[in-house]
Design a protein around this motif. Structure first.
Motif, PDB file in Angstrom:
ATOM      1  N   ALA A 155       3.950   4.859  -8.864  1.00 54.43           N
ATOM      2  CA  ALA A 155       3.255   3.739  -9.498  1.00 54.43           C
ATOM      3  C   ALA A 155       3.276   2.488  -8.627  1.00 54.43           C
ATOM      4  N   VAL A 156       4.437   2.159  -8.067  1.00 53.22           N
ATOM      5  CA  VAL A 156       4.559   0.948  -7.253  1.00 53.22           C
ATOM      6  C   VAL A 156       3.758   1.075  -5.957  1.00 53.22           C
ATOM      7  N   LEU A 159       0.187   0.681  -6.621  1.00 48.33           N
ATOM      8  CA  LEU A 159      -0.118  -0.740  -6.808  1.00 48.33           C
ATOM      9  C   LEU A 159      -0.317  -1.429  -5.459  1.00 48.33           C
ATOM     10  N   TYR A 160       0.558  -1.129  -4.513  1.00 48.85           N
ATOM     11  CA  TYR A 160       0.404  -1.670  -3.160  1.00 48.85           C
ATOM     12  C   TYR A 160      -0.935  -1.240  -2.563  1.00 48.85           C
ATOM     13  N   ALA A 162      -3.648  -0.373  -4.150  1.00 52.20           N
ATOM     14  CA  ALA A 162      -4.741  -1.037  -4.862  1.00 52.20           C
ATOM     15  C   ALA A 162      -4.936  -2.468  -4.356  1.00 52.20           C
TER      16      ALA A 162
END
Length: 201
Positions: A155-156, A159-160, A162
């Motif tokens: 998930a993290v 996010l990076y 994105a």
């Protein structure tokens, strides 16, 4: 599963490291798809490290200085090779058309970069037991926490990717920005390699 564990895991995954640098560089160089493949590679490496920690490899690495050093220096060499390739425009920050086999290569690099860090399985052995209640269900708890860590990693890193994807168009429009980014990522890989070189078991 405690909030303290989830928060700590989030902060650990958020901290810039080899996987973060690789994900950002692949996204800026190859777009959303390349970034997603980098995230998959880095996450798969986390699964391998988790399995190794559960199998007791972390204890072996901690007690065998020779094995630890061998893995560490292989990781250092690979990071420096990535730094050199990036600086020359033949590494991660490459905006050329995707060639056959590129997807597999991106995933493989993500796995290799993260697997060649012997500190990660040792980290799992030191970190996860703090959130486990001793007893018959300890193994199940360990698996659950490990899977939660893997999920948080995905998930993290996504996010990076994105965030980097939203900046990509502006970056690609500037040759100067691309040149500086190439140098920055090359320096980051080299710095991470030097940091790994100074690690001790």
């Amino acid at each position: 599963m405690s909030f303290a564990f989830l928060l700590t895991t989030f902060l650990v995954c958020l901290a810039p490291g080899i996987g973060v640098v690789y994900t950002l560089s692949m996204t800026l160089g190859g777009g959303w798809r390349a970034g997603g493949l980098a995230v998959i590679g880095c996450t798969l490496a986390t699964v391998v490290h988790l399995a190794a920690a559960m199998a007791g490899l972390a204890a072996v690495l901690h007690s065998s200085a020779l094995l630890f050093q061998a893995i560490k220096w292989a990781g250092v060499a690979y990071l420096l090779w990535m730094a050199w390739g990036t600086l020359r425009g033949k590494g991660t920050l490459d905006v050329k058309a995707e060639r056959p086999g590129a997807a597999l290569r991106i995933v493989r690099r993500g796995i290799t970069l993260n697997i060649l860090n012997p500190k990660i399985p040792i980290f799992f052995v030191a970190f996860l037991p703090q959130f486990i209640t001793p007893g018959e269900g300890a193994t199940v708890q360990l698996v659950q926490l490990g899977l939660a860590f893997v999920g948080m990693t995905f998930a993290v890193f996504a996010l990076y990717a994105a965030l980097a994807g939203t900046m990509r168009a502006r970056v690609l429009a500037s040759e100067r920005a691309m040149a500086w980014l190439r140098r920055a990522f090359a320096a980051s890989f080299a710095a991470l390699g030097l940091k790994l070189a100074m690690e001790r078991a």
